[in-house]
Design a protein around this motif. Structure first.
Motif, PDB file in Angstrom:
ATOM      1  N   GLU A  27       0.843  -1.206   0.000  1.00  0.00           N
ATOM      2  CA  GLU A  27       0.000   0.000   0.000  1.00  0.00           C
ATOM      3  C   GLU A  27       0.875   1.251   0.000  1.00  0.00           C
ATOM      4  OE1 GLU A  27      -2.587  -0.199   3.409  1.00  0.00           O
ATOM      5  OE2 GLU A  27      -3.991  -1.535   2.416  1.00  0.00           O
ATOM      6  N   ARG A  28       1.958   1.207   0.761  1.00  0.00           N
ATOM      7  CA  ARG A  28       2.883   2.349   0.796  1.00  0.00           C
ATOM      8  C   ARG A  28       3.441   2.613  -0.600  1.00  0.00           C
ATOM      9  NH1 ARG A  28       8.561   2.358   4.083  1.00  0.00           N
ATOM     10  NH2 ARG A  28       7.251   2.346   5.946  1.00  0.00           N
ATOM     11  N   LYS A  29       3.861   1.551  -1.243  1.00  0.00           N
ATOM     12  CA  LYS A  29       4.435   1.699  -2.582  1.00  0.00           C
ATOM     13  C   LYS A  29       3.404   2.282  -3.557  1.00  0.00           C
ATOM     14  CE  LYS A  29       7.078  -0.859  -6.000  1.00  0.00           C
ATOM     15  NZ  LYS A  29       7.721  -2.136  -6.316  1.00  0.00           N
ATOM     16  N   GLN A  30       2.168   1.802  -3.492  1.00  0.00           N
ATOM     17  CA  GLN A  30       1.112   2.325  -4.360  1.00  0.00           C
ATOM     18  C   GLN A  30       0.841   3.793  -4.052  1.00  0.00           C
ATOM     19  OE1 GLN A  30      -0.493   0.795  -7.062  1.00  0.00           O
ATOM     20  NE2 GLN A  30      -1.078   2.932  -7.333  1.00  0.00           N
ATOM     21  N   MET A  31       0.827   4.145  -2.782  1.00  0.00           N
ATOM     22  CA  MET A  31       0.597   5.526  -2.396  1.00  0.00           C
ATOM     23  C   MET A  31       1.708   6.425  -2.945  1.00  0.00           C
ATOM     24  SD  MET A  31       0.239   7.282   1.369  1.00  0.00           S
ATOM     25  CE  MET A  31       1.851   6.708   1.847  1.00  0.00           C
ATOM     26  N   VAL A  32       2.943   5.973  -2.863  1.00  0.00           N
ATOM     27  CA  VAL A  32       4.066   6.756  -3.376  1.00  0.00           C
ATOM     28  C   VAL A  32       3.962   6.891  -4.901  1.00  0.00           C
ATOM     29  CG1 VAL A  32       6.577   6.787  -3.693  1.00  0.00           C
ATOM     30  CG2 VAL A  32       5.598   6.263  -1.451  1.00  0.00           C
TER      31      VAL A  32
ATOM     32  N   LEU B  60       0.967  19.349  -1.101  1.00  0.00           N
ATOM     33  CA  LEU B  60       1.362  17.980  -1.424  1.00  0.00           C
ATOM     34  C   LEU B  60       2.868  17.810  -1.265  1.00  0.00           C
ATOM     35  CD1 LEU B  60       0.394  15.205  -2.512  1.00  0.00           C
ATOM     36  CD2 LEU B  60       0.870  16.087  -4.814  1.00  0.00           C
ATOM     37  N   HIS B  61       3.625  18.788  -1.716  1.00  0.00           N
ATOM     38  CA  HIS B  61       5.083  18.739  -1.574  1.00  0.00           C
ATOM     39  C   HIS B  61       5.464  18.677  -0.089  1.00  0.00           C
ATOM     40  CE1 HIS B  61       9.294  19.433  -2.417  1.00  0.00           C
ATOM     41  NE2 HIS B  61       9.279  20.426  -1.543  1.00  0.00           N
ATOM     42  N   HIS B  62       4.842  19.509   0.725  1.00  0.00           N
ATOM     43  CA  HIS B  62       5.083  19.503   2.172  1.00  0.00           C
ATOM     44  C   HIS B  62       4.718  18.136   2.769  1.00  0.00           C
ATOM     45  CE1 HIS B  62       5.240  20.851   6.322  1.00  0.00           C
ATOM     46  NE2 HIS B  62       4.003  20.430   6.494  1.00  0.00           N
ATOM     47  N   LEU B  63       3.565  17.614   2.373  1.00  0.00           N
ATOM     48  CA  LEU B  63       3.129  16.305   2.851  1.00  0.00           C
ATOM     49  C   LEU B  63       4.110  15.215   2.439  1.00  0.00           C
ATOM     50  CD1 LEU B  63       1.010  14.535   4.263  1.00  0.00           C
ATOM     51  CD2 LEU B  63      -0.216  14.424   2.062  1.00  0.00           C
ATOM     52  N   GLY B  64       4.656  15.311   1.241  1.00  0.00           N
ATOM     53  CA  GLY B  64       5.644  14.328   0.783  1.00  0.00           C
ATOM     54  C   GLY B  64       6.846  14.254   1.707  1.00  0.00           C
ATOM     55  N   GLY B  65       7.320  15.394   2.162  1.00  0.00           N
ATOM     56  CA  GLY B  65       8.435  15.413   3.112  1.00  0.00           C
ATOM     57  C   GLY B  65       8.067  14.748   4.430  1.00  0.00           C
TER      58      GLY B  65
END
Length: 157
Positions: A25-30, A125-130
């Motif tokens: 799931e993590r991989k799919q989310m990424v 989204l960029h902030h959330l990515g970090g």
């Protein structure tokens, strides 16, 4: 970020089906995150890329909090692993803070036709990515410490 997910899956895949599913799931989310970050602008149709990311985000967060973390804590307690328990108590507050940020993102953008300002959404989204990257590192640390501590014990059971 995707490389980190692949490495984690290679290191701990097979340890437990629940963790395997969670790492998938993590991989799919990424992958959904990456697709969303690459886009130039949403089409006039319903925002399927944003919806797909938010759906996998919520699934991942829920599995972590309601399945994985409970199981890791139970395992640490069963094996009387004080180091693992202490690590969990140190790491969980930060994971919870990141979770709140992610849920806020979902609450803002996870509804169909939420009227997305692309520039603002991309910045958030960029902030959330970090934050997610930090969370992955914390989660991987928990899995590694608990798995390493109990691997020998489990093989003798």
């Amino acid at each position: 970020m995707l490389d980190s997910c692949t490495n984690s899956q290679e290191r701990w895949g097979g340890v437990h089906q629940l963790i395997d599913r969670w790492l998938a799931e993590r991989k799919q989310m990424v992958m959904n995150y990456t697709q969303l970050r690459k886009r130039q602008a949403p089409s006039s149709a319903p925002d399927t890329e944003l919806a797909a990311f938010c759906d996998t985000l919520v699934d991942y967060l829920s599995a972590g909090h309601f399945e994985i973390y409970e199981q890791l804590m139970r395992e640490a307690e069963d094996f009387k692993d004080q180091r693992g328990i202490e690590l969990a108590h140190q790491v969980y507050p930060r994971i919870e803070t990141i979770t709140r940020e992610a849920v806020t993102f979902n609450d803002t953008y996870g509804q169909p036709d939420c009227g997305v300002d692309e520039e603002t959404m991309q910045a958030r989204l960029h902030h959330l990515g970090g934050l997610l990257h930090e969370r992955f590192e914390l989660e991987d640390c928990l899995i590694e410490v608990l798995h390493t501590a109990h691997k020998d014990m489990l093989s003798t059971v």
